[in-house]
Design a protein around this motif. Structure first.
Motif, PDB file in Angstrom:
ATOM      1  N   GLU A  18      41.263  -2.592  12.103  1.00 17.21           N
ATOM      2  CA  GLU A  18      40.058  -2.782  11.312  1.00 17.21           C
ATOM      3  C   GLU A  18      40.375  -3.672  10.105  1.00 17.21           C
ATOM      4  OE1 GLU A  18      35.969  -1.435  10.987  1.00 17.21           O
ATOM      5  OE2 GLU A  18      37.406  -0.728  12.441  1.00 17.21           O
ATOM      6  N   ARG A  47      35.610  -5.620  12.821  1.00 18.19           N
ATOM      7  CA  ARG A  47      35.387  -4.183  12.948  1.00 18.19           C
ATOM      8  C   ARG A  47      35.622  -3.797  14.406  1.00 18.19           C
ATOM      9  NH1 ARG A  47      31.489  -6.521  10.324  1.00 18.19           N
ATOM     10  NH2 ARG A  47      29.991  -6.407  12.015  1.00 18.19           N
ATOM     11  N   LEU A  48      36.319  -2.705  14.613  1.00 11.49           N
ATOM     12  CA  LEU A  48      36.587  -2.233  15.966  1.00 11.49           C
ATOM     13  C   LEU A  48      35.375  -1.477  16.487  1.00 11.49           C
ATOM     14  CD1 LEU A  48      40.254  -0.969  15.526  1.00 11.49           C
ATOM     15  CD2 LEU A  48      39.456  -3.247  16.140  1.00 11.49           C
ATOM     16  N   ILE A  55      35.167  -6.578  19.837  1.00  6.92           N
ATOM     17  CA  ILE A  55      35.207  -6.380  18.393  1.00  6.92           C
ATOM     18  C   ILE A  55      33.906  -6.896  17.798  1.00  6.92           C
ATOM     19  CG2 ILE A  55      37.724  -6.488  18.152  1.00  6.92           C
ATOM     20  CD1 ILE A  55      37.392  -9.433  17.314  1.00  6.92           C
TER      21      ILE A  55
END
Length: 75
Positions: A18, A47-48, A55
């Motif tokens: 992240e 952001r995961l 992503i």
């Protein structure tokens, strides 16, 4: 690392976390935005998601972008 923690990897097999920055390895046309993101474009602060093959990120031209990890490498 626990069994339920995702292991997200880029195209080279490097682990992504992240907030990492990634670089595109291929020109990618963005559906619905009439924009093509060029190879070498730097994407910051990823952001995961719950899918280890995707992503989320923002780019100056496109907000709420979802990228496949096979098209990025860690910067």
């Amino acid at each position: 690392m626990t069994d339920d923690e995702l292991m997200v990897k880029d195209s080279n097999g490097t682990r992504l976390l992240e907030g990492d920055s990634v670089t595109l390895i291929k020109d990618l046309p963005v559906k619905g935005a009439n924009v093509t993101l060029k190879r070498g474009t730097l994407i910051k602060n990823i952001r995961l998601t719950y899918d280890e093959d995707e992503i989320e990120c923002n780019h100056e031209k496109v907000r709420g972008l979802v990228l496949k990890t096979q098209f990025v490498k860690k910067a």
